[in-house]
Design a protein around this motif. Structure first.
Motif, PDB file in Angstrom:
ATOM      1  N   SER A1688       0.961  -1.259  -0.122  1.00 17.60           N
ATOM      2  CA  SER A1688      -0.024   0.021   0.034  1.00 17.60           C
ATOM      3  C   SER A1688       0.852   1.290   0.114  1.00 17.60           C
ATOM      4  N   LEU A1689       0.311   2.245  -0.551  1.00 19.23           N
ATOM      5  CA  LEU A1689       1.142   3.441  -0.448  1.00 19.23           C
ATOM      6  C   LEU A1689       0.993   4.148   1.008  1.00 19.23           C
ATOM      7  N   PRO A1690       2.000   4.805   1.239  1.00 19.53           N
ATOM      8  CA  PRO A1690       2.033   5.739   2.746  1.00 19.53           C
ATOM      9  C   PRO A1690       1.083   6.911   2.321  1.00 19.53           C
ATOM     10  N   CYS A1691       0.536   7.106   3.388  1.00 13.90           N
ATOM     11  CA  CYS A1691      -0.265   8.555   3.643  1.00 13.90           C
ATOM     12  C   CYS A1691       0.851   9.649   3.516  1.00 13.90           C
ATOM     13  N   ILE A1692       0.399  10.594   2.562  1.00 13.73           N
ATOM     14  CA  ILE A1692       1.549  11.685   2.636  1.00 13.73           C
ATOM     15  C   ILE A1692       1.388  12.707   3.801  1.00 13.73           C
ATOM     16  N   VAL A1693       0.045  12.409   4.661  1.00 18.89           N
ATOM     17  CA  VAL A1693       0.004  13.266   5.914  1.00 18.89           C
ATOM     18  C   VAL A1693       0.561  12.582   6.844  1.00 18.89           C
ATOM     19  N   PRO A1697      -0.513   3.356   6.041  1.00 20.04           N
ATOM     20  CA  PRO A1697      -0.920   2.791   4.677  1.00 20.04           C
ATOM     21  C   PRO A1697      -2.319   3.308   4.138  1.00 20.04           C
ATOM     22  N   VAL A1698      -2.451   3.602   2.956  1.00 16.96           N
ATOM     23  CA  VAL A1698      -3.548   3.993   2.305  1.00 16.96           C
ATOM     24  C   VAL A1698      -4.571   2.764   1.791  1.00 16.96           C
ATOM     25  N   LEU A1699      -5.636   2.860   2.509  1.00 19.47           N
ATOM     26  CA  LEU A1699      -6.152   1.404   2.093  1.00 19.47           C
ATOM     27  C   LEU A1699      -7.475   1.683   1.252  1.00 19.47           C
ATOM     28  N   ARG A1700      -8.799   1.761   1.888  1.00 20.72           N
ATOM     29  CA  ARG A1700      -9.902   1.697   0.906  1.00 20.72           C
ATOM     30  C   ARG A1700     -10.263   3.364   0.756  1.00 20.72           C
ATOM     31  N   SER A1701     -10.494   3.992   1.595  1.00 14.89           N
ATOM     32  CA  SER A1701     -10.865   5.451   1.737  1.00 14.89           C
ATOM     33  C   SER A1701      -9.621   6.590   1.245  1.00 14.89           C
ATOM     34  N   ARG A1702      -9.533   6.952   0.168  1.00 15.33           N
ATOM     35  CA  ARG A1702      -8.214   7.349  -0.179  1.00 15.33           C
ATOM     36  C   ARG A1702      -8.302   8.711  -1.059  1.00 15.33           C
ATOM     37  N   VAL A1703      -7.190   9.696  -0.954  1.00 22.65           N
ATOM     38  CA  VAL A1703      -7.235  10.725  -1.785  1.00 22.65           C
ATOM     39  C   VAL A1703      -6.097  10.526  -2.540  1.00 22.65           C
ATOM     40  N   ASP A1704      -6.236  10.363  -4.144  1.00 23.50           N
ATOM     41  CA  ASP A1704      -5.170  10.505  -4.918  1.00 23.50           C
ATOM     42  C   ASP A1704      -4.495  11.798  -5.515  1.00 23.50           C
ATOM     43  N   PHE A1705      -3.533  11.920  -5.561  1.00 21.41           N
ATOM     44  CA  PHE A1705      -2.861  13.238  -6.194  1.00 21.41           C
ATOM     45  C   PHE A1705      -2.665  13.311  -7.638  1.00 21.41           C
ATOM     46  N   LYS A1706      -2.249  14.338  -7.946  1.00 18.51           N
ATOM     47  CA  LYS A1706      -2.036  14.525  -9.551  1.00 18.51           C
ATOM     48  C   LYS A1706      -0.726  13.661  -9.849  1.00 18.51           C
ATOM     49  N   SER A1708       1.401  10.700  -9.673  1.00 16.21           N
ATOM     50  CA  SER A1708       1.249   9.396  -9.613  1.00 16.21           C
ATOM     51  C   SER A1708       2.258   9.096  -8.168  1.00 16.21           C
ATOM     52  N   GLY A1709       1.883   7.896  -7.386  1.00 13.79           N
ATOM     53  CA  GLY A1709       2.713   7.335  -6.450  1.00 13.79           C
ATOM     54  C   GLY A1709       2.418   8.036  -5.405  1.00 13.79           C
ATOM     55  N   HIS A1710       1.590   9.304  -5.226  1.00 10.15           N
ATOM     56  CA  HIS A1710       1.544   9.799  -3.978  1.00 10.15           C
ATOM     57  C   HIS A1710      -0.223   9.870  -3.727  1.00 10.15           C
ATOM     58  N   ALA A1711      -0.635   9.230  -2.266  1.00  8.08           N
ATOM     59  CA  ALA A1711      -1.961   9.394  -1.978  1.00  8.08           C
ATOM     60  C   ALA A1711      -2.132   9.439  -0.377  1.00  8.08           C
ATOM     61  N   ALA A1712      -3.393   9.638  -0.130  1.00  2.75           N
ATOM     62  CA  ALA A1712      -3.591  10.117   1.479  1.00  2.75           C
ATOM     63  C   ALA A1712      -4.849   9.335   1.790  1.00  2.75           C
ATOM     64  N   ASN A1713      -4.844   9.139   3.140  1.00  3.67           N
ATOM     65  CA  ASN A1713      -5.826   8.622   3.644  1.00  3.67           C
ATOM     66  C   ASN A1713      -6.963   9.514   3.821  1.00  3.67           C
ATOM     67  N   THR A1714      -8.359   9.437   3.366  1.00  3.00           N
ATOM     68  CA  THR A1714      -9.204  10.464   3.427  1.00  3.00           C
ATOM     69  C   THR A1714      -9.677  10.990   4.821  1.00  3.00           C
ATOM     70  N   GLU A1715      -9.412  10.430   5.701  1.00  2.00           N
ATOM     71  CA  GLU A1715      -9.761  10.919   7.129  1.00  2.00           C
ATOM     72  C   GLU A1715      -8.677  11.784   7.851  1.00  2.00           C
ATOM     73  N   ASP A1716      -7.601  11.391   7.205  1.00  6.78           N
ATOM     74  CA  ASP A1716      -6.241  12.267   7.839  1.00  6.78           C
ATOM     75  C   ASP A1716      -6.188  13.488   6.915  1.00  6.78           C
ATOM     76  N   TRP A1717      -6.450  13.348   5.736  1.00 12.24           N
ATOM     77  CA  TRP A1717      -6.375  14.460   4.688  1.00 12.24           C
ATOM     78  C   TRP A1717      -7.431  15.504   4.977  1.00 12.24           C
ATOM     79  N   GLN A1718      -8.650  15.190   5.459  1.00 14.64           N
ATOM     80  CA  GLN A1718      -9.798  16.110   5.665  1.00 14.64           C
ATOM     81  C   GLN A1718      -9.457  16.577   7.288  1.00 14.64           C
TER      82      GLN A1718
END
Length: 1756
Positions: A1688-1693, A1697-1706, A1708-1718
């Motif tokens: 799994s990708l690491p949360c940028i915040v 690990p970024v699992l089901r609920s995720r935020v993808d960035f422009k 590639s290779g970077h994502a965030a957990n929705t809860e942590d990002w919000q």
């Protein structure tokens, strides 16, 4: 090794007459030579021809010339010779052991082709090669031959290795084949191993190499790996021919190769591990060497030639004579021959490992050899010719060798005893002991082995030795195990095993003799006083002496049976030979022999050998005696053990044991009957075995045998016959015999019939019939047993009548104690007390009284004490009297029991008047037994002090007696007492005691007088030294004179010397004409010259030849002559020299002449000088006295070389008188113009000196001129002016060279006048340029131009350089003058290539002057370097920015490195943030160091955000640059990406630190950072993770992380991660291996706080040491699931690990957990801070924009 020609054995022929082959016999006694006529000649070891015989062809029809002999070899036994012939046959001739024995053919082997070579390395195996290429083996036992291996090439040579278990064959095609019969563990390959360039005719297999030579004139050495390791190339030597044959010495360390007229020698060097070429042996007209044979002991080499000559050579490294008894010949580095010069016997000592033999000694009565190598020890027995070599590391030569045992050598070194058996190459045994004496170690090595031992194959190799002074240890040398250890009560002084190692005899310091039986482990004392003990050789008979008795133990198995013979002297030895044993006793001056009974001795030997018939024969021949009875008994036991039943029957008959005799006869009849009936061995019959077991009282074994064979009735019957009814009944019961009850009844009846009422009662008791049992016990008179039975049953105790009956019976038998016990059990205490008192059972009576009659206890105690006193048990009575309070009786008992200490203890608290009498009694007792000191103490306690003083005096306790006497006597009385006792001791001759008494009362003078009267001068001197030291020297001299008067010269000498007057001692001996003693005193105590003086006077008193002999004896002849000369006794000196040392005569004449010269007797002195061959000294004598005529005369007559010296002397005198012309004339006559120059120079007459020099010694003119110049210079300016004037004069005279030299001599050191210097040097250059050649002018310019530069005349120097075309020098001169413009012009005009040089010098000048402004206009980078050197970094960076990007980053990197070195990493980081981070590999270490230092800081929170943001931005810039460089995707690139991630997370955590809503994100970030322990110090990471988890109350995680932190702290203290337990972090992506931090992150106090928290939480049952898991079933922070390896990708915040609920960035290779990002965006909106917004800004730069839904909180 060198070859020394001994003699020719055969002379050469005129033409070709080839010696075909030669061979030495292995026993070194015969040499066989086969000549061209096919006749074999036999020579002895000295080269004398002793025999010969002819060989024969395969068939006589072909004739004798139809074949040639190609090979010949002796058999290993040296009695046969194998001959290989070209007519396809090998004959084996038996030549016998003696010369002249008939020669017969004993084997012949016909082959299919011609034999080409042959050897006989092993018994019965002849190896030979054939022309068809086969290598075969001929077996002399079965007369058959077989092929070893087959090749396709002609066999030209075969050789064996040193051991004879391997062989090499050389073939015509150059092939060399190796074959092993036994490779001896070498693991070397077999088969074809080498292909040589030419046929290997000269082939040798040495110890470490294979040496090959042939027709290519090269000697090639092959190593163990079959590769060439050395080559000796003679192909360019025109005198060398092809190599034909070679031979190796027996040790394999030397090889000799034969060619034309030459033998080449090669020696192996173990130290350098290669072959050295020795000196070749060249013999003219020897022609080609065709055969070589090396004697098997390595001492001699024979060479046969093409012309039929045979030459004998000696082959030795060195030869020495040892003690004029042995000749030691070193024939090789590892081989030595030791020859006994008396008997001619020889032993070959050889190291099997090839080590160099360094030292050979012959010890042990010239019988044993000892030699050392670097790693082994060699031992040998010269008589038995047994040799050993064992591994032995060097011990500095400190070993002690003991050769008392003929079979082995004992070596003692540093507390360790090693035993080496001769003939064995292993150490037999090694033990630790400090007692190394041949009498304290006994070793037996299979000296006598019994038949039983031989049958069982049991070795008899044992050793007895001392482990300490009182302990003997027995060791089995076969197994190396200790058999037993014998502890003794006193120290041992002798021990010895018997020859069969079954018995050990040892004697202690008290002379007690003891015997130890090894098999039974029993010790027996044989004698209490033993002065001699020894085993009789070849027997087990022991002989000892006890005072006046000779004690003989003929049967050592019965040590109580000893034969004693009265003797009158001491036993000194024993001899046994020719069946007779004699004990030798020294009785007075005579040696008497006592013959022992040989029959008894032989009996022991026969028994030990198992020869029972011989033993019986010996015993039957002896009369009956205790000794023979013991022998019959021993033989009977052994015969039973060996199942020799007839022998046993005969033994018991001889002993008169009829029962056993009949029993054995019955068994023998049974054996015979069984053997007759069945034909089998009767001893195997079960009935016989059972009866033998019964005979040996092994009843259970007999029972087992009967029962195993079903003979139940026989088993019961034998038990019944032995009246063993219990065993019989037990067997019957076990086997269910129908007559069991009958057996019991019969047993009971038998007991009653035989009046065994007790046993019958026991039977009834066993059956439960107690009343009947008690009746039988009463009937048997055993009421006590009846009472014990009654005690066991309460119903019986209630039967009063029965109890009264038993009590009456007990009283009837006076068993009062038992009756009292019975009454006590019945409750009748009064009757019990009476019985106890009547039976004297006071212990039980007292115990009963304490319970029932307390008032009687004291009386009973006194009665008990009285009873014990009457029983003489006084020591036991003491305590009872004390208990009864009767002190006096207690004391009386103690004294009676000799318990005086206890009596004294009792009296301590008693009345002194009562105690006094007892103290007196005890004092008298102690006085009688000699314990005078104790007696004195008791007398003091009794108040009798004077008796105590007398006792102390009697016990010679003078000081104690004196101290006691002072308490009870007057001083005068004490003095009188002590003096009286002293005089008494003096009369008794006890001077030491008398002295102590005198000294005790301060009367040392009386003691001194006593010693003087007794002539005890040493004691007298001792006392004088102690009490009158000022009189010591006078006393010595006084005694010396008295002793001298008494003619006690030695004692007088002692006192003279001690008194410091050794000269008086010498004079004393001189007066007595005792010169030897005078010389001895002078040598031992006198000054260094004293012995010479005494020897001189002694010799002078003797005179003549005697004096010379005496002085020569002392080695003082020359010194005496010198001393005589020193003392002007020249006549004596001439006398000594004439007789003993004529070479000293000229020296004496010289000294005599010098003496006469000092006396003014010049004429006589002249004569002596001439006699001394020193006429020059006479000349000098006359010169010294200014007697010129006589000096001239002597010089002309005797020493013409001195004539000039006379003239020189006259000239010197004339010079001193001022007659310069006359002096000059003398010197010129003497041809000493140099002295004339010297004298003129010394007189400062320089012109005359220069004149003489120029005319007579022109070679010194320049030096003189130089000296004159220096003289002028030393005068200062005036001298310089003079020099300048002289130069002008030279110039005016046209002497330009001299003028130039003179000008050049003027230097700046001589004057400071710049004008004069400039003028002189310029003039010199001007003249040189005008009048000298170009080269000389250049040299002058090179001299003066630097001087002009020194005085700042740079331009003038440059002009001069240009005049001689030295452009570079001219430029340098202008540069030194800083006239760079002119220098540039000169360079441009004359040497354009120097323009850059001028520019560089100009830059250096600006740099040195610090003119950066000007430098910048000339060279920017140099200016920047100047800023760096001055530390003006800002100025440097500012200037560099103006230059360009590359220059800027170079100096930014330098500045950053400087800041890091100055511990200012943060500023270095800001520098790179400001100016950028180029992707240059040279800067990577700087970036890594910045990351390392920043990550290691301890600050956290919002305040540290700027630091983390700067680090993040710096790494982000670097990674962007790396993506655009060649390093993209490299390991360094990935490393910096990881560091960027860490910096980003640290920045995020710092931004979250003060935001309560972001605490969980901070905890998650800290947990995620645990993935990077290679970047972050591990202890810091775990501590911070635990701290942030604790802040959000994640207690389980905090507990796990801090527990890990404590483990890391312990690992840092230990310096290792080896003990770390990783169980908690298995199946996580937290690395288990990482670098251990070098120091702690926290202080000790902080660590202690963490430790206390962990300890407290560990007690909380609610907290578990487990990591939480997520929906994947794996650790929540894992990026990779350990179950399915899904990543799994690491949360940028948060880093999670970024699992089901995720935020993808422009991007590639970077994502965030929705809860942590919000949550993070919400914090930015609700609590806007710079740090949070900066983080979001960076995420946008790094990851690109987020989806619109994700930007709902205002971030775009």
């Amino acid at each position: 090794m060198q070859l020394k020609h001994l003699k020719p054995l055969m002379g050469p022929h005129e033409g070709a007459a080839k010696i075909c082959c030669m061979a030495w016999a292995p026993n070194n006694t015969k040499l066989a030579v086969c000549n061209v006529d096919r006749v074999i000649l036999l020579y002895d070891e000295n080269g004398e021809r002793r025999d010969k015989f002819s060989t024969k062809p395969i068939d006589s029809k072909y004739g004798k010339k139809s074949y040639t002999v190609k090979g010949m070899a002796f058999s290993p036994c040296s009695t046969k010779i194998a001959v290989g012939q070209t007519d396809n046959i090998i004959y084996v001739y038996k030549i016998g052991e003696d010369w002249g024995d008939k020669k017969v053919i004993c084997n012949k082997f016909v082959q299919t082709s011609a034999i080409t070579c042959l050897m006989w390395p092993m018994d019965a195996a002849i190896i030979f090669g054939l022309s068809e290429g086969k290598v075969r083996l001929a077996n002399t036992r079965n007369n058959k031959s077989s092929t070893v291996y087959n090749t396709d090439s002609y066999v030209v040579s075969v050789v064996s290795n040193i051991s004879g278990k391997g062989m090499l064959s050389g073939h015509a095609d150059g092939t060399i084949v190796r074959y092993f019969f036994d490779d001896e563990g070498s693991n070397e390959s077999q088969g074809k191993i080498i292909t040589h360039p030419c046929p290997p005719y000269a082939l040798s297999w040495a110890a470490n190499s294979i040496v090959v030579a042939g027709c290519d004139r090269k000697v090639v050495v092959y190593g163990r790996d079959n590769r060439v390791i050395q080559t000796f190339d003679y192909s360019r030597d025109e005198t060398e021919k092809e190599f034909t044959v070679s031979a190796t010495n027996p040790s394999g360390q030397s090889v000799v190769i034969g060619s034309y007229n030459r033998l080449r020698v090669y020696n192996w060097s173990p130290r350098r591990a290669n072959w050295d070429e020795g000196k070749a042996k060249e013999i003219e007209n020897l022609y080609t060497i065709t055969a070589l044979a090396w004697k098997k002991d390595g001492s001699k080499l024979c060479a046969g030639t093409l012309c039929g000559g045979v030459e004998l050579f000696d082959c030795c490294l060195k030869r020495t004579i040892y003690r004029n008894k042995f000749e030691i010949t070193y024939v090789g580095l590892s081989q030595v021959i030791v020859k006994n010069l008396s008997y001619g016997t020889r032993v070959v000592l050889k190291s099997a490992y090839g080590y160099e033999v360094e030292d050979v000694k012959i010890l042990g009565n010239d019988r044993y050899l000892v030699a050392h190598t670097s790693d082994t020890l060699l031992l040998g027995d010269l008589q038995s010719n047994k040799l050993s070599e064992v591994a032995w590391q060097g011990s500095g030569g400190n070993e002690k060798f003991f050769f008392e045992n003929e079979l082995c050598c004992m070596i003692f070194n540093a507390g360790e005893l090693s035993v080496i058996e001769y003939g064995s190459n292993e150490v037999l045994g090694t033990v630790r002991t400090e007692f190394m004496n041949p009498h304290l170690v006994s070793i037996r090595l299979d000296e006598r082995v019994s038949k039983k031992s031989q049958h069982l194959d049991v070795s008899n190799r044992k050793m007895a030795y001392l482990t300490d002074a009182k302990t003997v240890t027995l060791m089995d040398l076969t197994t190396g195990q200790d058999i037993s250890s014998i502890q003794h009560t006193s120290k041992l002084e002798w021990l010895e095993l018997n020859e069969t190692s079954r018995k050990l005899v040892f004697r202690d310091k008290r002379l007690s003799l003891h015997l130890y039986d090894i098999e039974t482990d029993t010790k027996t004392t044989l004698l209490n006083y033993c002065s001699f003990v020894q085993w009789v050789p070849q027997s087990d008979v022991l002989v000892g002496q006890n005072r006046g008795n000779l004690c003989v133990w003929y049967n050592i198995d019965a040590p109580e049976k000893v034969t004693m013979i009265a003797v009158k002297g001491d036993i000194i030895g024993m001899e046994r030979e020719e069946g007779k044993t004699d004990v030798i006793v020294q009785e007075g001056v005579n040696a008497i022999t006592y013959t022992l009974d040989e029959g008894l001795i032989e009996f022991g030997t026969a028994v030990d050998d198992g020869d029972f018939g011989r033993a019986i024969a010996y015993l039957e021949s002896l009369e009956v005696s205790p000794e023979t009875e013991a022998m019959w008994r021993t033989l009977s036991k052994m015969s039973i053990d060996e199942r020799q039943l007839y022998v046993a029957e005969r033994c018991y008959a001889a002993l008169g044991n009829v029962t056993k005799t009949r029993y054995l006869r019955e068994i023998n009849k049974m054996v015979d009957r069984y053997e007759t009936e069945t034909g089998n061995d009767g001893l195997q019959y079960f009935a016989v075995q059972a009866k033998l077991a019964i005979l040996e009282q092994r009843y259970k074994t007999a029972e087992q045998i009967y029962l195993e064979n079903g003979a139940i009735d026989e088993c019961i019957s034998f038990y019944q016959s032995l009246k063993m009814w219990n065993e019989a009944i037990a067997v019957a019961e076990a086997k269910g015999h129908p007559d069991v009850e009958a057996f019991r009844a019969e047993y009971y009846k038998w007991l009653l019939d035989t009046n065994q009422d007790e046993a019958a009662g026991a039977l009834k008791e066993k059956q439960g019939d107690l009343h009947a049992a008690i009746s039988l016990y009463m009937k048997a008179g055993l009421p006590a047993r009846a009472a014990r039975l009654a005690y066991s049953r309460p119903e019986l105790m209630q039967n009063r009548s029965l109890m009264e009956q038993i009590a009456s019976a007990l009283l009837k038998y006076d068993l009062h104690e038992q009756s009292g016990e019975l009454y006590e059990r019945m409750g009748n205490d009064q009757r019990a007390m009476e019985c106890y008192r009547k039976g004297k059972a006071y212990r039980k009576a007292v115990e009963l009284a304490r319970r029932s009659f307390p008032a009687e206890v004291v009386r009973l105690e006194e009665e008990w004490g009285h009873h014990l006193s009457t029983q003489k048990q006084l020591d036991a009575a003491i305590n009872h009297y004390i208990e009864a309070g009767n002190t006096e009786k207690a004391v009386e008992s103690a004294i009676g029991a000799q318990q005086f200490r206890k009596a004294i203890a009792i009296l301590e608290d008693q009345d002194s008047n009562m105690a006094a009498k007892y103290y007196h009694r005890m004092a008298r007792h102690y006085a009688e037994i000699g314990h005078l000191e104790t007696a004195a103490q008791l007398y003091v306690k009794a108040g009798s002090r004077k008796e105590a003083v007398d006792l102390l005096l009697a016990s010679e306790k003078w000081e104690e007696a004196y101290s006691l006497a002072q308490t009870c006597m007057e001083q005068d009385e004490i003095t009188a007492l002590y003096v009286g006792n002293a005089q008494k001791q003096e009369r008794l001759g006890k001077y030491k005691e008398a002295e102590r008494l005198y000294v005790a009362v301060d009367e040392p003078d009386s003691a001194i007088t006593m010693h003087k009267k007794a002539l005890r001068y040493d004691d007298m001197i001792r006392l004088v030294e102690r009490y009158h030291p000022d009189l010591l020297q006078d006393t010595h001299l006084h005694l010396a004179k008295e002793l001298e008067a008494e003619n006690s010269l030695r004692r007088a000498e002692h006192h003279y010397v001690e008194g410091g007057e050794w000269k008086l001692a010498i004079n004393m001996y001189r007066q007595k004409d005792m010169w030897e003693d005078a010389y001895r005193v002078a040598k031992s105590t006198g000054a260094a010259t004293a012995p010479k003086q005494v020897a001189y006077l002694w010799a002078k008193s003797l005179g003549g030849d005697s004096a010379v002999k005496l002085l020569s004896k002392f080695g003082l002849l020359e010194a005496a002559i010198d001393y005589a000369c020193e003392n002007c006794t020249f006549d004596f000196a001439f006398d000594l020299a004439k007789t003993g040392m004529k070479t000293k005569t000229p020296d004496i004449h010289l000294k005599y002449a010098m003496f006469l010269e000092d006396e003014g007797k010049f004429t006589e002195a002249e004569a002596e000088f001439v006699k001394a061959e020193k006429p020059k000294e006479a000349v000098l004598m006359y010169v010294h006295n200014q007697d010129w005529d006589n000096a001239q005369r002597v010089a002309q007559n005797h020493d013409p070389d001195s004539v000039n010296e006379v003239l020189v002397g006259q000239a010197k005198l004339s010079f001193e008188e001022g007659s310069y012309q006359r002096a000059e004339a003398y010197l010129l006559r003497a041809q000493r113009a140099d002295l004339a120059v010297k004298y003129y120079r010394d007189a400062k007459m320089w012109q005359d000196a220069l004149r003489i020099a120029k005319e007579y010694v022109p070679n010194k003119l320049n030096a003189l001129q130089s000296e004159y110049d220096r003289e002028l210079k030393s005068k200062g300016p005036g001298g310089v002016e003079g020099m300048y004037k002289q130069a002008v004069d030279w110039e005016g005279q046209g002497e330009y060279v001299q003028a130039i030299a003179c000008y050049c001599k003027i230097t700046s050191e001589m004057t400071s006048d710049i004008r004069l210097l400039d003028k002189s040097w310029s003039k010199a250059a001007e003249l040189a340029l005008k009048f000298l050649s170009q080269d000389k002018a250049t040299r002058v310019v090179d001299t003066v131009a630097p001087r002009l530069i020194e005085i700042q005349k740079h331009s003038k120097a440059a002009e001069l350089y240009l005049n001689v075309d030295s452009v570079r020098a001219a430029v340098d001169a202008l540069v030194r003058g800083r006239d760079y413009a002119k220098a540039k012009r000169v360079a441009k005009e004359f040497a354009p290539d120097l323009e850059a040089y001028v520019d560089e010098q100009y830059k250096d000048h600006l740099k040195h002057e610090g003119d950066t402004k000007t430098m910048a206009s000339v060279d920017v980078e140099t200016a920047l370097d100047m800023y760096v050197d001055r530390g003006q970094w800002q100025k440097c960076i500012e200037t560099a920015e103006k230059v360009g990007f590359k220059v800027l980053h170079k100096y930014v990197a330098l500045y950053a490195a400087h800041l890091i070195k100055e511990q200012n990493t943060l500023q270095a980081m800001e520098l790179h943030v400001q100016h950028g981070t180029p992707a240059s590999a040279q800067n990577f270490n700087i970036y890594k160091r910045i990351v390392h230092d920043v990550v290691g800081i301890t600050s956290s929170g919002v305040k540290s955000y700027k630091t983390w943001a700067n680090l993040r931005n710096m790494l982000f810039s670097l990674c962007k640059n790396l993506q655009q460089s060649k390093a993209n995707n490299s390991a360094d690139h990935q490393n910096f990406v990881d560091q960027l991630t860490v910096a980003h997370y640290y920045a995020v955590r710092s931004a979250c630190d003060n935001q309560n809503t972001l605490s969980e994100i901070a905890a998650k970030v800290s947990t995620s950072l645990l993935r990077y322990p290679s970047i972050i110090p591990a202890d810091k990471a775990f501590y911070e993770a635990g701290a942030f988890c604790l802040k959000v109350e994640w207690t389980n995680l905090a507990f796990v992380f801090w527990n890990r932190y404590l483990d890391l702290s312990d690992a840092i203290d230990e310096g290792s991660l080896d003990m770390m337990d990783n169980d908690d972090f298995q199946n996580t992506d937290i690395p288990a291996e990482f670098p251990l931090p070098g120091k702690h992150f926290l202080s000790e106090e902080k660590r202690e706080e963490v430790r206390e928290w962990v300890l407290a939480v560990s007690m909380d049952q609610r907290v578990s040491q487990e990591l939480p898991v997520d929906e994947r079933g794996t650790y929540v922070a894992n990026l990779t699931s350990h179950l399915d390896n899904r990543k799994s990708l690491p949360c940028i915040v948060s880093g999670y690990p970024v699992l089901r609920s995720r935020v993808d960035f422009k991007n590639s290779g970077h994502a965030a957990n929705t809860e942590d990002w919000q949550r993070f965006n919400m914090a930015a909106k609700l609590s806007p801070t710079y740090e949070v917004h900066d983080v979001l800004t960076f995420i946008q730069q790094y990851c690109g924009s987020a989806p619109a839904a994700a930007s709902a909180y205002g971030f775009q």
